[in-house]
Design an enzyme around this catalytic site. Structure first.
Site, PDB file in Angstrom:
ATOM      1  N   GLY A   1     -54.631  20.378  -1.427  1.00  0.00           N
ATOM      2  CA  GLY A   1     -54.976  18.973  -1.618  1.00  0.00           C
ATOM      3  C   GLY A   1     -56.252  18.585  -0.893  1.00  0.00           C
TER       4      GLY A   1
ATOM      5  N   TYR B   1     -36.824  29.680  -3.932  1.00  0.00           N
ATOM      6  CA  TYR B   1     -38.131  29.084  -4.223  1.00  0.00           C
ATOM      7  C   TYR B   1     -38.620  29.532  -5.609  1.00  0.00           C
ATOM      8  CZ  TYR B   1     -43.167  28.164  -3.698  1.00  0.00           C
ATOM      9  OH  TYR B   1     -44.463  27.735  -3.887  1.00  0.00           O
TER      10      TYR B   1
ATOM     11  N   TRP C   1     -46.878  41.673  12.353  1.00  0.00           N
ATOM     12  CA  TRP C   1     -45.510  41.945  11.898  1.00  0.00           C
ATOM     13  C   TRP C   1     -45.537  42.889  10.698  1.00  0.00           C
ATOM     14  CZ3 TRP C   1     -43.139  36.301  11.898  1.00  0.00           C
ATOM     15  CH2 TRP C   1     -42.929  35.907  13.225  1.00  0.00           C
TER      16      TRP C   1
END
Length: 316
Positions: free
Chosen positions: A16, A138, A203
């Site tokens: 945005g 999702y 990670w």
């Protein structure tokens, strides 16, 4: 294009803010742009969503608002991801239809494509099998946007469509180490490792491959989609297959951009997620053969510099 009112949901977020910057640069005539944040309306609430449409009377919508998170948030909250995103999308699309919106462009994600697939992935493969198990909530909610777009088009003639960007990064991202996406998480980790003189921990193995798109490039493409792209079927917005990079290579670019000279450690006890999700951008190139993407090294440097300069106020 006379008298357009464009409503952008999720207007305070990564994409945005990038669209806002593009529009400010362009200063288009006969277009009024309204950037909504979650403070302006709770899109989980149908009455609040309707009130936004009644107030602004948009002719066009770019729908970016979503409940999002990185790999580890997705894995632990699949139900929340499913329910919240289904509600947000249904409220938004139905109110767009009821208020006579001419065109609505929703933002999906490449992580919603089937896990067991052939590469490169293209737009026709969206519903060909289950998504990766780590983020099925999702993924199914986002896939339903494509189903809804088709249904609104068939039943009511609505020009509702969607874009599928690859991994977006840039200024105004969520740099939260636990819940953010990979690049902003790495940038924040390098920042704190440098500040505290501690090791920088990556990670996973660092071997998964990803196509990253700079938020400024995505913004320019989404504005083009709003104005020029008139298919209901989604369009993938991505750099080409040849620009895929490993997480480890991206991490190296970030340490270089931030001039980090300390120890780098890989925590291989953490999950890698899907090894690759390579998408093809042939459809995009058929429309825009000459579009120039910002080189990742340059864009990462801009993003790192922004994060350092805005550390106190950045989302983290």
């Amino acid at each position: 294009m006379a008298g357009k009112v464009v409503l952008v949901t999720g207007g305070s977020g990564l994409v945005g803010q990038a669209i806002k910057a593009v529009i400010e640069e362009e200063n288009p005539e006969n277009e009024t742009w309204i950037f909504l944040s979650s403070k302006d309306a709770d899109l989980l609430n149908s009455a609040e969503t309707k009130a936004v449409f009644d107030k602004h009377k948009p002719t066009h919508v770019i729908h970016l608002a979503a409940m999002v998170g990185g790999l580890f948030m997705n894995m632990s909250r699949n139900l929340d991801m499913l329910r919240c995103n289904l509600l947000i999308n249904d409220n938004l699309l139905h109110n767009a239809y009821l208020s006579g919106v001419v065109k609505c462009v929703s933002c999906l994600s490449t992580c919603i494509f089937p896990d067991d697939t052939t590469y490169p992935i293209d737009e026709t493969m969206l519903h060909n099998g289950p998504p990766h198990n780590s983020n099925f909530g999702y993924s199914y909610a986002k896939r339903m946007v494509d189903v809804q777009n088709r249904a609104y088009n068939e039943q009511h003639g609505c020009m509702f469509t969607s874009v599928v960007p690859t991994n977006v990064y840039g200024m105004h991202d969520n740099f939260n180490i636990d819940n953010g996406h990979v690049l902003p998480g790495l940038i924040h980790k390098v920042y704190t490792a440098k500040r505290d003189n501690t090791p920088f921990v990556i990670w996973g193995t660092g071997s998964p491959l990803r196509q990253f798109i700079y938020s400024k490039d995505l913004a320019r493409l989404m504005v083009w989609v709003l104005r020029e792209y008139n298919e209901t079927q989604p369009i993938i917005l991505s750099v080409g297959e040849e620009d895929e990079v490993s997480i480890k290579d991206a991490a190296d670019m970030i340490t270089e951009a931030m001039d980090f000279k300390g120890e780098v450690v890989q925590d291989t006890s953490k999950s890698d997620g899907a090894f690759k999700k390579t998408v093809g951008n042939m459809k995009l190139r058929s429309y825009l053969p000459d579009f120039k993407f910002t080189p990742i090294k340059e864009a990462l440097k801009e993003t790192c510099d922004w994060f350092v300069a805005n550390y106190e106020t950045a989302r983290k």
